[in-house]
Design a protein around this motif. Structure first.
Motif, PDB file in Angstrom:
ATOM      1  N   ILE A   1       0.863  -1.186   0.000  1.00 16.89           N
ATOM      2  CA  ILE A   1       0.000   0.000   0.000  1.00 16.89           C
ATOM      3  C   ILE A   1       0.896   1.230   0.000  1.00 16.89           C
ATOM      4  O   ILE A   1       1.471   1.598   1.023  1.00 16.89           O
ATOM      5  CB  ILE A   1      -0.943  -0.005   1.209  1.00 16.89           C
ATOM      6  CG1 ILE A   1      -1.803  -1.272   1.211  1.00 16.89           C
ATOM      7  CG2 ILE A   1      -1.847   1.239   1.194  1.00 16.89           C
ATOM      8  CD1 ILE A   1      -2.698  -1.416   2.426  1.00 16.89           C
ATOM      9  N   GLU A   2       1.027   1.834  -1.163  1.00 17.98           N
ATOM     10  CA  GLU A   2       1.911   2.988  -1.286  1.00 17.98           C
ATOM     11  C   GLU A   2       1.266   4.223  -0.657  1.00 17.98           C
ATOM     12  O   GLU A   2       0.058   4.447  -0.794  1.00 17.98           O
ATOM     13  CB  GLU A   2       2.244   3.238  -2.753  1.00 17.98           C
ATOM     14  CG  GLU A   2       3.025   2.096  -3.397  1.00 17.98           C
ATOM     15  CD  GLU A   2       3.585   2.474  -4.756  1.00 17.98           C
ATOM     16  OE1 GLU A   2       3.432   3.656  -5.155  1.00 17.98           O
ATOM     17  OE2 GLU A   2       4.181   1.602  -5.405  1.00 17.98           O
TER      18      GLU A   2
ATOM     19  N   PHE B   1      -4.118   2.797  -3.819  1.00 25.67           N
ATOM     20  CA  PHE B   1      -4.790   1.784  -4.635  1.00 25.67           C
ATOM     21  C   PHE B   1      -3.998   1.419  -5.889  1.00 25.67           C
ATOM     22  O   PHE B   1      -4.518   0.735  -6.767  1.00 25.67           O
ATOM     23  CB  PHE B   1      -6.192   2.271  -5.033  1.00 25.67           C
ATOM     24  CG  PHE B   1      -7.200   2.149  -3.917  1.00 25.67           C
ATOM     25  CD1 PHE B   1      -7.954   0.999  -3.752  1.00 25.67           C
ATOM     26  CD2 PHE B   1      -7.379   3.184  -3.019  1.00 25.67           C
ATOM     27  CE1 PHE B   1      -8.868   0.883  -2.725  1.00 25.67           C
ATOM     28  CE2 PHE B   1      -8.292   3.086  -1.987  1.00 25.67           C
ATOM     29  CZ  PHE B   1      -9.038   1.923  -1.833  1.00 25.67           C
ATOM     30  N   LYS B   2      -2.735   1.832  -5.947  1.00 25.23           N
ATOM     31  CA  LYS B   2      -1.921   1.542  -7.129  1.00 25.23           C
ATOM     32  C   LYS B   2      -1.808   0.047  -7.377  1.00 25.23           C
ATOM     33  O   LYS B   2      -1.856  -0.419  -8.523  1.00 25.23           O
ATOM     34  CB  LYS B   2      -0.531   2.152  -6.959  1.00 25.23           C
ATOM     35  CG  LYS B   2       0.395   1.894  -8.140  1.00 25.23           C
ATOM     36  CD  LYS B   2       1.756   2.518  -7.932  1.00 25.23           C
ATOM     37  CE  LYS B   2       2.681   2.223  -9.096  1.00 25.23           C
ATOM     38  NZ  LYS B   2       4.014   2.845  -8.918  1.00 25.23           N
TER      39      LYS B   2
ATOM     40  N   LYS C   1      -8.104   3.386   4.228  1.00 29.24           N
ATOM     41  CA  LYS C   1      -7.592   4.103   5.397  1.00 29.24           C
ATOM     42  C   LYS C   1      -6.465   5.049   4.994  1.00 29.24           C
ATOM     43  O   LYS C   1      -6.444   6.218   5.379  1.00 29.24           O
ATOM     44  CB  LYS C   1      -7.096   3.110   6.446  1.00 29.24           C
ATOM     45  CG  LYS C   1      -6.410   3.744   7.655  1.00 29.24           C
ATOM     46  CD  LYS C   1      -5.952   2.674   8.636  1.00 29.24           C
ATOM     47  CE  LYS C   1      -5.288   3.286   9.865  1.00 29.24           C
ATOM     48  NZ  LYS C   1      -3.964   3.864   9.550  1.00 29.24           N
ATOM     49  N   LYS C   2      -5.528   4.534   4.217  1.00 27.13           N
ATOM     50  CA  LYS C   2      -4.412   5.376   3.781  1.00 27.13           C
ATOM     51  C   LYS C   2      -4.898   6.510   2.885  1.00 27.13           C
ATOM     52  O   LYS C   2      -4.414   7.643   2.971  1.00 27.13           O
ATOM     53  CB  LYS C   2      -3.383   4.517   3.049  1.00 27.13           C
ATOM     54  CG  LYS C   2      -2.169   5.277   2.541  1.00 27.13           C
ATOM     55  CD  LYS C   2      -1.441   6.008   3.656  1.00 27.13           C
ATOM     56  CE  LYS C   2      -0.821   5.060   4.660  1.00 27.13           C
ATOM     57  NZ  LYS C   2      -0.058   5.797   5.693  1.00 27.13           N
TER      58      LYS C   2
ATOM     59  N   THR D   1     -10.512  -6.678   4.028  1.00 29.52           N
ATOM     60  CA  THR D   1      -9.454  -6.126   4.880  1.00 29.52           C
ATOM     61  C   THR D   1      -8.446  -5.340   4.055  1.00 29.52           C
ATOM     62  O   THR D   1      -8.037  -4.233   4.443  1.00 29.52           O
ATOM     63  CB  THR D   1      -8.749  -7.255   5.654  1.00 29.52           C
ATOM     64  OG1 THR D   1      -9.671  -7.822   6.586  1.00 29.52           O
ATOM     65  CG2 THR D   1      -7.546  -6.724   6.420  1.00 29.52           C
ATOM     66  N   THR D   2      -8.037  -5.877   2.916  1.00 30.29           N
ATOM     67  CA  THR D   2      -7.112  -5.142   2.048  1.00 30.29           C
ATOM     68  C   THR D   2      -7.751  -3.843   1.571  1.00 30.29           C
ATOM     69  O   THR D   2      -7.099  -2.786   1.542  1.00 30.29           O
ATOM     70  CB  THR D   2      -6.716  -6.007   0.841  1.00 30.29           C
ATOM     71  OG1 THR D   2      -6.051  -7.178   1.299  1.00 30.29           O
ATOM     72  CG2 THR D   2      -5.799  -5.242  -0.095  1.00 30.29           C
ATOM     73  N   PHE D   3      -9.029  -3.907   1.224  1.00 29.09           N
ATOM     74  CA  PHE D   3      -9.727  -2.706   0.759  1.00 29.09           C
ATOM     75  C   PHE D   3      -9.761  -1.629   1.841  1.00 29.09           C
ATOM     76  O   PHE D   3      -9.444  -0.460   1.567  1.00 29.09           O
ATOM     77  CB  PHE D   3     -11.155  -3.058   0.325  1.00 29.09           C
ATOM     78  CG  PHE D   3     -12.004  -1.850   0.016  1.00 29.09           C
ATOM     79  CD1 PHE D   3     -11.823  -1.146  -1.168  1.00 29.09           C
ATOM     80  CD2 PHE D   3     -12.969  -1.402   0.915  1.00 29.09           C
ATOM     81  CE1 PHE D   3     -12.596  -0.028  -1.457  1.00 29.09           C
ATOM     82  CE2 PHE D   3     -13.742  -0.281   0.645  1.00 29.09           C
ATOM     83  CZ  PHE D   3     -13.556   0.406  -0.546  1.00 29.09           C
ATOM     84  N   VAL D   4     -10.131  -1.989   3.077  1.00 32.66           N
ATOM     85  CA  VAL D   4     -10.243  -0.961   4.116  1.00 32.66           C
ATOM     86  C   VAL D   4      -8.872  -0.410   4.498  1.00 32.66           C
ATOM     87  O   VAL D   4      -8.756   0.763   4.886  1.00 32.66           O
ATOM     88  CB  VAL D   4     -11.005  -1.476   5.364  1.00 32.66           C
ATOM     89  CG1 VAL D   4     -12.437  -1.840   5.008  1.00 32.66           C
ATOM     90  CG2 VAL D   4     -10.292  -2.642   6.029  1.00 32.66           C
TER      91      VAL D   4
END
Length: 477
Positions: free
Chosen positions: A10-11, A16-17, A60-61, A53-56
Motif C-alpha cells: 500500500i503505497e 490503490f496503485k 484508510k491510507k 481487509t485489504t480494501f479498508v
C-alpha cells in the motif's frame, strides 16, 4: 515459485496503485459518504475472502492522505479478552499527540475506567497498563478494584458514581473535537468483526451503540453480514431471531462491496503464480499453443459462475501450480480437467471423494456435475461471445470420458451406442447418457469426438492418472 500471494504493498501517495480489483472508485464513494456524516455507523458488507481487509487498509491510507484522522481496530485479535472496551479505548491513545491532547485522553480513559470490563481487577489493571499507559493506570487503579464480575453490575456502579453516561461521552467528544481537523469526522474502522466469537461480536456492537455513539465519529464495520447474523443467532441461542432486523439497531448505513472483477483477478493470479513458466515453455508441444487461453477462459468461467471468493481462487491456482510441477514440460496435462477437479476438491469435497474412489457411475457423475455447477453455465445464450456454454459442455464431456478410462485406457462403461447405416454411409452414434440441464446434442457431439480421438495430439488422460498428480503423489520434475 511462490506458494502464497504476498499482501499488496500500500503505497503512501497512491494507496490503490497495487489494487488488482479496480476498487478505487468504491473508496471515493465511501469517502463522500463519511464526509457528509458527523456521526453514524457504516457497514461494509462482503463475503469472507472477498478482500475487505485489504480494501479498508487501502481506503484508510487514502483517507489519511485527505487529512482524515483514522483508527483501524482488528477486533478479532482482541476477542480473547472478556470485553472489547479496553481495546477500543486504547486505539485513541495513538492520536493523542501533544501535551494538551494527552491530558484529554487521560481524562477520557479515566472516565472509562469503571466500564472497562468484567475481568478480575488484577488482570484488568495489567491489561489497562499495557494498552493505555502508566499514568492512566494510577487514575483508574482504585476504580478497577471495585469492578464486579458482571458487566451489568459495572454499568450500574458507573451510573451511580458518575451520575450518568454523559461524563464518559463528554470526555470522548472533547478528545475527538480536539484531535480532528477541518470539520472532518474521526473514522474508526472495526475490522474482522464477523470472525469473532459470537459473544464478543455482540459486545462490540453494544459498546459502539451505548458508549461510543457521539458526534464527529463515524464507525466503519467491515463485515460479512451473513456470518455476523449467524453469530448473533448463536449468541442468543435462537435461529428464529431476525438477526438482520437486530443489526439495524446498530447500523445506520449499509454498503455492499461490489463483486470483484473476476477476469482481472484471474489474469493477475496467472501472472503471480508464473503459469507461463510451464505453458509457455519452449519444451511444450507446438500443438498446445492454445493451452494458456483455454485455461484462463475456463478458470474465469468457473470462478465467476461458481461465485468463488478471492481466497478460494488464490488457493486453487496455488495448488494447480504445484500440480504442474509434477509434470515434465513436454507432457500433456489436460489443464482444464485439472482445474475442474481442483475446484471440486476445494468447494465440494464429497463429490471429489466420489470421483477419486470411482464409486459412482458415469451417469451419476454427470448428474452430480449438473447439480453442482450453476445451471446458467450450460445454458446457450445468443449473446455469449465467449461460447461459455459450449466450452463448459465440452470440458464436462472430456471429464466424463477421462473418468470412464482405466489407466490402460480401457473403457469401463459403454457411453455410446453404434447405429448402423442402412444406405452404406458412415455409422452414427447415440449417447447413452441423459441430461437435465446440459444440451444433449452438444454433449453427445463432444463425447463422440473425444471417444474417437483418444490418441490424437492432445490425448485424453485417464482420470486416475490426473488425480495422482493433483494429490501430489508423483515426484516433482
Amino acid at each position: 515459485m511462490i506458494s502464497k500471494l504476498p499482501a499488496p504493498i500500500i503505497e503512501k501517495d497512491n494507496p490503490f496503485k497495487n489494487c488488482k480489483l479496480g476498487r478505487h472508485q468504491y473508496a471515493n464513494i465511501l469517502t463522500t459518504v463519511v464526509s457528509q456524516n458527523q456521526g453514524c455507523v457504516l457497514a461494509i458488507d462482503g463475503k469472507w475472502g472477498s478482500g475487505k481487509t485489504t480494501f479498508v487498509k487501502m481506503w484508510k491510507k487514502s483517507l489519511e492522505n485527505q487529512h482524515f484522522n483514522v483508527l483501524h481496530f482488528n477486533v478479532w485479535e482482541h476477542d480473547f479478552t472478556t470485553d472489547p472496551i479496553i481495546g477500543m479505548i486504547s486505539q485513541f491513545r495513538d492520536m493523542a499527540e501533544g501535551d494538551d491532547a494527552k491530558v484529554k485522553f487521560t481524562k477520557f480513559a479515566a472516565a472509562a475506567g469503571k466500564v472497562a470490563s468484567g475481568m478480575l481487577p488484577s488482570i484488568a489493571k495489567g491489561l489497562t497498563k499495557k494498552c493505555l499507559g502508566e499514568d492512566v493506570v494510577e487514575l483508574i487503579g482504585s476504580a478497577m478494584k471495585e469492578i464486579a464480575d458482571s458487566f451489568d453490575k459495572v454499568i450500574d456502579d458507573f451510573v451511580e458514581q458518575c451520575q450518568s453516561m454523559e461524563e464518559f461521552r463528554k470526555a470522548l467528544e472533547n478528545l475527538v473535537e480536539f484531535t480532528t481537523q477541518d470539520g472532518k469526522p474521526l473514522i474508526f474502522i472495526i475490522d474482522e468483526l464477523d470472525r469473532c466469537n459470537p459473544r464478543f461480536a455482540v459486545k462490540v456492537l453494544e459498546r459502539v451503540k451505548h458508549l461510543f455513539s457521539v458526534s464527529n465519529i463515524v464507525f466503519v464495520l467491515s463485515i460479512d453480514k451473513e456470518q455476523l447474523c449467524h453469530s448473533i443467532c448463536g449468541y442468543y441461542g435462537s435461529d428464529n431471531l431476525n438477526a438482520e432486523e437486530y443489526l439495524k439497531r446498530f447500523i445506520d448505513i449499509e454498503y455492499k462491496l461490489p463483486e470483484p472483477n473476476v477476469d482481472k483477478f484471474t489474469k493477475y493470479l496467472y501472472e503471480a503464480y508464473e503459469f507461463d513458466i510451464f505453458f509457455a515453455s519452449e519444451l511444450r508441444p507446438k500443438n498446445l499453443l492454445e493451452e494458456k487461453e483455454e485455461f484462463l477462459k475456463m478458470a474465469r468461467i468457473l470462478f465467476e459462475y461458481m461465485h468463488l471468493n478471492l481466497r478460494q481462487m488464490e488457493k486453487i491456482c496455488a495448488h494447480i501450480r504445484l500440480v504442474l510441477l509434477t509434470f515434465k514440460a513436454n507432457q500433456y496435462v489436460n489443464p482444464s480437467t485439472i482445474l475442474i477437479l481442483t475446484c471440486f476438491r476445494s468447494t465440494d469435497s464429497n463429490l471429489y471423494a466420489q470421483i477419486v474412489s470411482k464409486n459412482i457411475t458415469v451417469q451419476e457423475l454427470l448428474n452430480q456435475i449438473e447439480s453442482t455447477l450453476p445451471r446458467n453455465v450450460f445454458i446457450e445464450d445468443e449473446y455469449d461471445r465467449d461460447n461459455v456454454s459450449r466450452l463448459a459442455v465440452w470440458e464436462t464431456a472430456r471429464l466424463l470420458v477421462a473418468y470412464n478410462l482405466s489407466l490402460n485406457k480401457h473403457h469401463k462403461e459403454e457411453l455410446l451406442k453404434r447405429i448402423e447405416s442402412d444406405n452404406g454411409s458412415n455409422d452414427s452414434f447415440k449417447l447413452l447418457l441423459s441430461t437435465k440441464v446440459i444440451p444433449i446434442e452438444t454433449l453427445q457431439e463432444a463425447v463422440i469426438w473425444y471417444s474417437q480421438n483418444l490418441y490424437r495430439n492432445d490425448p485424453i488422460l485417464p482420470l486416475d492418472y490426473t488425480i495422482q498428480h493433483i494429490e501430489l503423489l508423483t515426484s516433482f520434475q
